[in-house]
Design a protein around this motif. Structure first.
Motif, PDB file in Angstrom:
ATOM      1  N   SER A  19       0.841  -1.187   0.000  1.00  0.00           N
ATOM      2  CA  SER A  19       0.000   0.000   0.000  1.00  0.00           C
ATOM      3  C   SER A  19       0.882   1.244   0.000  1.00  0.00           C
ATOM      4  O   SER A  19       2.045   1.199   0.378  1.00  0.00           O
ATOM      5  N   ALA A  20       0.324   2.343  -0.438  1.00  0.00           N
ATOM      6  CA  ALA A  20       1.075   3.600  -0.486  1.00  0.00           C
ATOM      7  C   ALA A  20       1.486   3.998   0.923  1.00  0.00           C
ATOM      8  O   ALA A  20       0.754   3.781   1.879  1.00  0.00           O
ATOM      9  N   GLY A  21       2.652   4.568   1.048  1.00  0.00           N
ATOM     10  CA  GLY A  21       3.116   5.028   2.348  1.00  0.00           C
ATOM     11  C   GLY A  21       3.947   4.021   3.098  1.00  0.00           C
ATOM     12  O   GLY A  21       4.206   4.180   4.284  1.00  0.00           O
ATOM     13  N   THR A  22       4.388   2.949   2.417  1.00  0.00           N
ATOM     14  CA  THR A  22       5.275   1.984   3.051  1.00  0.00           C
ATOM     15  C   THR A  22       6.459   1.709   2.136  1.00  0.00           C
ATOM     16  O   THR A  22       6.390   1.902   0.931  1.00  0.00           O
ATOM     17  N   THR A  23       7.544   1.223   2.726  1.00  0.00           N
ATOM     18  CA  THR A  23       8.706   0.807   1.958  1.00  0.00           C
ATOM     19  C   THR A  23       8.581  -0.680   1.670  1.00  0.00           C
ATOM     20  O   THR A  23       7.629  -1.331   2.106  1.00  0.00           O
ATOM     21  N   LEU A  24       9.532  -1.248   0.969  1.00  0.00           N
ATOM     22  CA  LEU A  24       9.486  -2.677   0.652  1.00  0.00           C
ATOM     23  C   LEU A  24       9.507  -3.549   1.898  1.00  0.00           C
ATOM     24  O   LEU A  24       8.944  -4.631   1.911  1.00  0.00           O
ATOM     25  N   SER A  25      10.159  -3.100   2.935  1.00  0.00           N
ATOM     26  CA  SER A  25      10.228  -3.886   4.167  1.00  0.00           C
ATOM     27  C   SER A  25       9.007  -3.666   5.059  1.00  0.00           C
ATOM     28  O   SER A  25       8.904  -4.258   6.116  1.00  0.00           O
ATOM     29  N   GLY A  26       8.099  -2.805   4.641  1.00  0.00           N
ATOM     30  CA  GLY A  26       6.891  -2.552   5.425  1.00  0.00           C
ATOM     31  C   GLY A  26       7.014  -1.386   6.376  1.00  0.00           C
ATOM     32  O   GLY A  26       6.100  -1.114   7.146  1.00  0.00           O
ATOM     33  N   ALA A  27       8.143  -0.678   6.349  1.00  0.00           N
ATOM     34  CA  ALA A  27       8.319   0.479   7.228  1.00  0.00           C
ATOM     35  C   ALA A  27       7.382   1.599   6.798  1.00  0.00           C
ATOM     36  O   ALA A  27       7.207   1.853   5.609  1.00  0.00           O
ATOM     37  N   GLN A  28       6.781   2.248   7.752  1.00  0.00           N
ATOM     38  CA  GLN A  28       5.834   3.327   7.482  1.00  0.00           C
ATOM     39  C   GLN A  28       6.576   4.598   7.099  1.00  0.00           C
ATOM     40  O   GLN A  28       7.464   5.030   7.809  1.00  0.00           O
ATOM     41  N   LEU A  29       6.204   5.188   5.960  1.00  0.00           N
ATOM     42  CA  LEU A  29       6.782   6.464   5.548  1.00  0.00           C
ATOM     43  C   LEU A  29       6.018   7.584   6.232  1.00  0.00           C
ATOM     44  O   LEU A  29       4.795   7.633   6.179  1.00  0.00           O
ATOM     45  N   LEU A  30       6.751   8.474   6.868  1.00  0.00           N
ATOM     46  CA  LEU A  30       6.154   9.584   7.594  1.00  0.00           C
ATOM     47  C   LEU A  30       6.478  10.878   6.869  1.00  0.00           C
ATOM     48  O   LEU A  30       7.494  10.989   6.192  1.00  0.00           O
ATOM     49  N   TYR A  31       5.621  11.872   7.024  1.00  0.00           N
ATOM     50  CA  TYR A  31       5.913  13.188   6.476  1.00  0.00           C
ATOM     51  C   TYR A  31       6.789  13.938   7.458  1.00  0.00           C
ATOM     52  O   TYR A  31       6.562  13.908   8.662  1.00  0.00           O
ATOM     53  N   ARG A  32       7.801  14.607   6.932  1.00  0.00           N
ATOM     54  CA  ARG A  32       8.707  15.374   7.769  1.00  0.00           C
ATOM     55  C   ARG A  32       8.132  16.771   7.985  1.00  0.00           C
ATOM     56  O   ARG A  32       7.668  17.410   7.043  1.00  0.00           O
ATOM     57  N   THR A  33       8.155  17.225   9.223  1.00  0.00           N
ATOM     58  CA  THR A  33       7.693  18.584   9.502  1.00  0.00           C
ATOM     59  C   THR A  33       8.831  19.553   9.224  1.00  0.00           C
ATOM     60  O   THR A  33       9.982  19.287   9.538  1.00  0.00           O
ATOM     61  N   ASN A  34       8.499  20.674   8.610  1.00  0.00           N
ATOM     62  CA  ASN A  34       9.548  21.636   8.280  1.00  0.00           C
ATOM     63  C   ASN A  34       9.471  22.836   9.211  1.00  0.00           C
ATOM     64  O   ASN A  34       8.413  23.191   9.714  1.00  0.00           O
ATOM     65  N   ALA A  35      10.611  23.437   9.435  1.00  0.00           N
ATOM     66  CA  ALA A  35      10.688  24.589  10.337  1.00  0.00           C
ATOM     67  C   ALA A  35      10.200  25.862   9.663  1.00  0.00           C
ATOM     68  O   ALA A  35       9.656  26.744  10.309  1.00  0.00           O
ATOM     69  N   GLN A  36      10.382  25.935   8.361  1.00  0.00           N
ATOM     70  CA  GLN A  36      10.017  27.140   7.629  1.00  0.00           C
ATOM     71  C   GLN A  36       9.349  26.724   6.320  1.00  0.00           C
ATOM     72  O   GLN A  36       9.908  25.964   5.541  1.00  0.00           O
ATOM     73  N   GLY A  37       8.158  27.204   6.080  1.00  0.00           N
ATOM     74  CA  GLY A  37       7.427  26.851   4.875  1.00  0.00           C
ATOM     75  C   GLY A  37       7.951  27.567   3.644  1.00  0.00           C
ATOM     76  O   GLY A  37       8.515  28.653   3.731  1.00  0.00           O
ATOM     77  N   ASN A  38       7.771  26.946   2.486  1.00  0.00           N
ATOM     78  CA  ASN A  38       8.155  27.545   1.215  1.00  0.00           C
ATOM     79  C   ASN A  38       6.906  28.071   0.523  1.00  0.00           C
ATOM     80  O   ASN A  38       5.802  27.584   0.732  1.00  0.00           O
ATOM     81  N   VAL A  39       7.094  29.024  -0.349  1.00  0.00           N
ATOM     82  CA  VAL A  39       5.985  29.619  -1.087  1.00  0.00           C
ATOM     83  C   VAL A  39       5.334  28.587  -2.007  1.00  0.00           C
ATOM     84  O   VAL A  39       4.121  28.569  -2.176  1.00  0.00           O
ATOM     85  N   ASP A  40       6.134  27.669  -2.579  1.00  0.00           N
ATOM     86  CA  ASP A  40       5.603  26.691  -3.530  1.00  0.00           C
ATOM     87  C   ASP A  40       5.037  25.440  -2.860  1.00  0.00           C
ATOM     88  O   ASP A  40       4.618  24.511  -3.526  1.00  0.00           O
TER      89      ASP A  40
END
Length: 141
Positions: free
Chosen positions: A79-100
């Motif tokens: 399923s989307a959001g996992t690696t081949l080994s089944g590790a959950q991919l997380l979104y990284r929080t950023n300290a400063q947002g970009n315009v784009d």
């Protein structure tokens, strides 16, 4: 004795595989640093390692997030959001947002990339040392 050896080698194999997959995720973040609305991803390494070592099929089993097949002719997939080994991919929080809308912080990504690469090399060196020690013991030198 052989059980402990097998467990140690499985640990090293799993850890190196997860480090390799994390390296791919970090490289993808760096490659997409200029892509509008790209969200940086990462893997919680310690959590993924614990999950992989206590997998569904005993120690180091297959990922639990495999998609169900409705026909024997279907190919397996994750399923989307996992690696081949089944590790959950997380979104990284950023300290400063970009315009784009891109959340890749190149300094943080480079640091994580280098740190992960060094830890991978240390894991390879440690596993190699254990195998050399085992070989010396088997040869009786």
């Amino acid at each position: 004795m052989i059980g402990k050896l097998d467990e140690q080698l499985r640990f090293h194999q799993t850890a190196l595989r997860l480090r390799s997959e994390r390296q791919e995720v970090l490289a993808s973040n760096i490659a997409n640093a200029d892509t509008p609305n790209y969200k940086a991803r990462d893997v919680d390494f310690s959590g993924a390692l614990k999950q992989a070592m206590a997998g569904p099929q005993g120690k180091g089993g297959a990922p639990a997030d495999v998609l169900a097949k409705t026909s024997p002719r279907h190919l397996g997939g994750l399923s989307a959001g996992t690696t081949l080994s089944g590790a959950q991919l997380l979104y990284r929080t950023n300290a400063q947002g970009n315009v784009d809308g891109n959340t890749v912080d190149m300094d943080a990504e480079r640091n994580q990339f280098i740190d992960n690469a060094l830890r991978y090399e240390a894991g390879v060196t440690f596993a190699s040392g254990q195998l050399k020690t085992l070989l010396t013991a088997v040869q009786g030198q």
